[in-house]
Enzyme design. Structure first.
Site, mmCIF file in Angstrom:
data_model
loop_
_atom_site.group_PDB
_atom_site.id
_atom_site.type_symbol
_atom_site.label_atom_id
_atom_site.label_comp_id
_atom_site.label_asym_id
_atom_site.label_seq_id
_atom_site.Cartn_x
_atom_site.Cartn_y
_atom_site.Cartn_z
ATOM 1 N N THR A 39 1.952 -7.458 -0.045
ATOM 2 C CA THR A 39 1.397 -8.635 0.629
ATOM 3 C C THR A 39 0.980 -8.329 2.061
ATOM 4 O OG1 THR A 39 2.601 -10.155 -0.771
ATOM 5 C CG2 THR A 39 2.006 -10.993 1.383
ATOM 6 N N THR A 48 7.114 -6.720 -1.184
ATOM 7 C CA THR A 48 8.525 -7.105 -1.104
ATOM 8 C C THR A 48 9.195 -7.233 -2.468
ATOM 9 O OG1 THR A 48 7.928 -9.442 -1.042
ATOM 10 C CG2 THR A 48 8.214 -8.341 1.078
ATOM 11 N N ASP A 49 8.395 -7.394 -3.547
ATOM 12 C CA ASP A 49 9.014 -7.635 -4.863
ATOM 13 C C ASP A 49 9.987 -6.530 -5.256
ATOM 14 O OD1 ASP A 49 7.316 -9.820 -4.899
ATOM 15 O OD2 ASP A 49 6.768 -9.558 -7.010
ATOM 16 N N SER A 69 3.619 -4.128 -5.418
ATOM 17 C CA SER A 69 4.803 -3.282 -5.613
ATOM 18 C C SER A 69 5.304 -3.281 -7.049
ATOM 19 C CB SER A 69 5.921 -3.688 -4.653
ATOM 20 O OG SER A 69 6.488 -4.917 -5.006
HETATM 21 N N1 ASP Z 1 4.942 -10.595 -3.247
HETATM 22 C C1 ASP Z 1 4.844 -9.233 -2.903
HETATM 23 C C2 ASP Z 1 4.984 -8.987 -1.439
HETATM 24 O O1 ASP Z 1 5.613 -9.813 -0.821
HETATM 25 C C3 ASP Z 1 3.712 -8.497 -3.493
HETATM 26 C C4 ASP Z 1 4.207 -7.148 -3.855
HETATM 27 O O2 ASP Z 1 5.403 -6.987 -4.037
HETATM 28 O O3 ASP Z 1 3.387 -6.245 -3.936
HETATM 29 O O4 ASP Z 1 4.554 -8.015 -0.887
#
Ligand code: ASP
Length: 327
Positions: free
Chosen positions: A12, A89-90, A56
């Site tokens: 993100t 973050t995932d 991710s």
């Molecule tokens: N929701 C995720 C982020 O916060 C997207 C990811 O993990 O690529 O980065």
């Protein structure tokens, strides 16, 4: 001036909304990300490498292994004060933990990301990036193992997890708490836990699977893994580490077939303890030869098993590895 090497992977923090679809996608290249946060220049001299531009959930152990190689080389460079990795973050906690398993240098390696993409009002990416750089150059962060800096908190890779789908304060370390914080005054480290015991680097074994226990579920998935000759199985049990009683037969067959079975808990906090003797209970699983994953979550235990198998550990070596990791 201290030198920070930034390694970007996507997520993100590197996403913006595509006007055609209205969906956020990774689109911000490394140089653009760097240029969008001029405040970084007052923290350190920054060099940048783009490893990839992915969400991710599409990264896997091979990408993690190449990130580990890049981070190891950077840690060996005396010119580099610290390393910052931007990541979705995932699965950030998985990559952070795997790096912690593979890196033994003292140069800080700090992962960060964002919950709000670059095109959203109130995006947290720039602040998180500046905080991560400040942690990466902090003398107190040396020798602490791989760290996660998000939302003004510093977490140990071993314990951190994403706990909320959208909140900025999503990262927490259940049962342990953050190691420190970043604020206007600087970087504060409050706790210095023992380093995560490292593994010799090797290609991760991909055929390791995670099965989550749910009340009354039959043994179909565990049997499928036996039939498919998985190379390793991690089970996320209930409570202190228990599974449905009907799984015992398939678990025993897995162990007899030489397929390691590792047990973690679906509880976010606490350790797996072999307490119960009813069918499927943790004491019976231990007696069947199941290896306890201590306080590691299921996804982290899976990575620990993949990289341990990749490093060539045998059954006794695996058991010792998980005992060392157990705390
Ligand atoms: N929701 C995720 C982020 O916060 C997207 C990811 O993990 O690529 O980065």
């Amino acid at each position: 001036m201290p030198r920070v090497h930034l390694v970007t992977t996507g997520g993100t923090i590197a996403s913006r909304v595509d006007p055609q679809t209205g969906a956020a996608v990774p689109a911000v290249r490394a140089e653009e990300l760097l240029a969008s946060v001029p405040a970084l220049g007052s923290v350190a001299e920054i060099a940048v490498t783009e490893l990839c531009l992915e969400s991710s959930w599409n990264l896997g152990p091979d990408r993690i292994a190449s990130l580990a190689r890049a981070a190891r080389d950077l840690q060996a460079d005396p010119e580099v004060t610290g390393v910052v990795v931007t990541h979705g973050t995932d699965t950030l906690e998985e990559t952070a933990f795997a790096l912690d398993l593979l890196l033994d240098g003292d140069t800080p390696v700090v992962l960060t990301g964002a919950m709000r993409d670059a095109s959203t009002a109130g995006s947290d990416g720039p602040r998180n990036l500046v905080s991560a750089a400040r942690v990466a150059i902090a003398p107190a962060a040396r020798g602490l193992g791989v760290l996660v800096a998000m939302n003004d908190e510093i977490h140990a890779a071993r314990w951190v997890m994403k706990t909320h789908t959208t909140a900025l304060g999503t990262f927490a370390s259940p049962g342990a708490g953050p190691l420190g914080s970043v604020d206007g005054e600087g970087v504060r480290i409050l706790a210095r836990p023992a380093r995560t015991p490292t593994l010799p680097p090797g290609p991760p074994e991909p055929r390791v699977y995670l099965v989550k226990m749910a009340s009354g579920m039959d043994d179909l998935l565990v049997r499928a893994l036996l039939d498919a000759r998985a190379r390793g199985v991690v089970i996320e049990g209930s409570g202190a580490g228990n599974v449905c009683g009907s799984w015992e037969g398939a678990i025993a067959e897995l162990v007899q077939a030489g397929i390691p079975v590792v047990l973690s808990s679906r509880c976010p906090g606490g350790r797996v303890t072999p307490t119960y003797g009813a069918p499927g209970g943790g004491r019976r699983l231990r007696d069947l030869g199941v290896i306890a994953a201590g306080a590691l979550s299921g996804p982290k235990a899976r990575l620990a098993l993949m990289f341990a198998l990749g490093a060539g550990l045998d059954a006794a070596g695996l058991r010792a590895h998980f005992e060392r990791l157990g705390g």
